[in-house]
Design an enzyme around this catalytic site. Structure first.
Site, mmCIF file in Angstrom:
data_model
loop_
_atom_site.group_PDB
_atom_site.id
_atom_site.type_symbol
_atom_site.label_atom_id
_atom_site.label_comp_id
_atom_site.label_asym_id
_atom_site.label_seq_id
_atom_site.Cartn_x
_atom_site.Cartn_y
_atom_site.Cartn_z
ATOM 1 N N ASP A 160 -7.639 5.883 6.274
ATOM 2 C CA ASP A 160 -7.351 7.178 5.645
ATOM 3 C C ASP A 160 -8.615 8.005 5.507
ATOM 4 O O ASP A 160 -9.365 7.856 4.560
ATOM 5 C CB ASP A 160 -6.715 6.912 4.275
ATOM 6 N N GLU A 192 -9.252 16.660 0.787
ATOM 7 C CA GLU A 192 -7.816 16.359 0.747
ATOM 8 C C GLU A 192 -7.491 15.399 -0.380
ATOM 9 O O GLU A 192 -6.427 15.495 -1.007
ATOM 10 C CB GLU A 192 -7.374 15.769 2.088
ATOM 11 N N GLU A 193 -8.408 14.479 -0.657
ATOM 12 C CA GLU A 193 -8.145 13.429 -1.635
ATOM 13 C C GLU A 193 -8.219 13.915 -3.082
ATOM 14 O O GLU A 193 -7.809 13.196 -3.994
ATOM 15 C CB GLU A 193 -9.132 12.268 -1.442
#
Length: 442
Positions: A160, A192-193
């Site tokens: 990821d 994004e995280e």
């Protein structure tokens, strides 16, 4: 020489090196006993396997670089050079640090396209940030007989989502090598995280035209090589309680904020399990039930002090309905339990909550799934309202979400290589579909 020793000696055969000379193994024929593999030799062979593959070596390069959210600059620079060296025109899109962070380092989205094609019709996109902590990249041979596809690559970001980044780049390069006129673009974003500010920044930029110049978006996340037909929505909730501090020996002189918040949290915890008719959050056949996760609880100063404050943060994964509808259900539940107490405050801190996201799955040759996690997809506003044919959105990638973010994050060589084939298939379908008519972009 005794006969049994001669027989044993003659029965020893070297197992030929497999897969282009990688991993030297020796066995006793008819026996389960194996000589131990020299660790140094094994490590060298595994590293050679990676070095000989453009895909695996790119994946190793970017995974070895720490890129926790808000510290993505170093891996971004490496990707900029890699893409420029291979003929892409590459642009930096500087993204400010997220609120609440102390980082002053430059970080940026990467926007890349073939020379002479600044408005590509097909965009492959993923993210280059990871969750903390950084875990060192490592290679692990499979147990038993050597199988190249089963070599395991471990470390933070190996799944990821640097697996998607590497596979998307290699798939794009292969297509452009066979046809330099294919209108392919690459977008790699930051953060994004931690809320998606990288994709929001791109969405709000002049690159996101109205109407869009692109007709296909291929998003990369760990999907176990399945094509995802949708994912749940997302809503963040914070609940705060106010009390009155006092000595714990005389609790009646104060009011416990923790005691006030506990029954509310108990009610929140069950909202996804009860029907809407009785005050619960909605479910759907496609996504199942809405889930509620009480992620953090804070409160109090010491065990001998009646707590003056308490708070909780909650993540709600929506299976149906809108964020606004869920907010109303949550407010009503809190009111019912607290009796409308003014000591309780409910907030919804996410500036961009979103409902369940339906995606396209009209390309043959893939298994189909739904996922519960969130993505950057809803953070990219697509201005195709006036178009007869809408922009296609696909979600696909190597690796499983079940190991992402964990200490055992890892992926096999086989899955990483299959992902290149999968992305290639999606690109082929997009090229074949094409754009049904010319669109004038302002």
């Amino acid at each position: 020489m005794k006969l049994q020793y001669l027989v044993a000696l003659l029965s020893v055969q070297a197992v030929p090196p497999v897969t282009a000379g990688y991993i030297h193994q020796y066995a006793l024929v008819g026996s389960a006993i194996r000589q131990p593999i020299d660790q140094k030799t094994q490590r060298e062979d595994l590293n050679k396997l990676v070095s000989d593959s453009p895909l695996l070596s790119l994946h190793r390069t970017i995974c070895e670089i720490e890129s926790v959210s808000n510290r993505e600059g170093a891996v971004g620079e490496v990707l900029l050079k890699y893409l420029r060296d291979r003929g892409f025109t590459v642009e930096k899109q500087i993204v400010p640090a997220d609120r609440g962070t102390n980082s002053t380092a430059e970080r940026f989205n990467i926007w890349a396209y073939p020379k002479g094609c600044p408005r590509p019709k097909i965009i492959l996109t993923s993210h280059i940030d990871t969750v903390p902590p950084h875990i060192k990249y490592s290679l692990h041979a499979p147990d038993g007989d050597f199988d190249r596809a089963k070599v395991r690559i471990m470390g933070r970001g190996t799944v990821d989502a640097k697996a998607s980044v590497a596979a998307q780049i290699i798939a794009a390069l292969k297509h452009l090598k066979s046809n330099k006129d294919i209108p392919l673009g690459l977008l790699f974003v930051v953060s994004e995280e931690v809320g998606g500010s990288g994709m929001v920044h791109f969405s709000n930029s002049e690159l996101n035209t109205n109407p869009p110049f692109f007709h296909t978006l291929i998003f990369g996340e760990p999907t176990d090589l399945t094509l995802v037909d949708g994912h749940k929505g997302n809503l963040r909730v914070t609940i705060e309680a106010k009390g009155v501090a006092a000595h714990s020996g005389y609790p009646w002189l104060g009011r416990s904020a923790i005691s006030e918040i506990l029954p509310i949290l108990a009610r929140m915890d069950e909202l996804g399990d009860i029907p809407v008719e009785t005050g619960g959050l909605p479910s759907s056949e496609k996504y199942g039930r809405t889930t509620v996760n009480i992620g953090t609880i804070k409160g109090g100063a010491a065990d001998n002090v009646v707590p003056e404050t308490a708070s909780a943060s909650i993540a709600v994964r929506l299976a149906a309905g809108t964020p606004e509808e869920a907010e109303e259900i949550i407010r009503r539940a809190v009111y019912d339990v607290s009796g409308g107490s003014t000591n309780i405050t409910v907030n919804f801190p996410d500036s961009m909550p979103y409902p369940p996201i339906d995606l396209d799955v009209d390309v043959e040759g893939f298994d189909i799934s739904t996922v519960n996690y969130g993505t950057d997809i809803p953070k990219l506003e697509i201005h195709d309202e006036e178009l007869e044919v809408k922009v296609k959105r696909y979600l696909y990638g190597p690796g499983t979400i079940f190991v992402a973010h964990g200490a055992e994050e890892g992926i096999t060589v086989g899955d990483l290589e299959k992902a290149v084939e999968g992305y290639s298939k999606l690109i082929d379908a997009a090229v074949k579909r094409g754009w049904p008519r010319e669109v004038v972009v302002n």
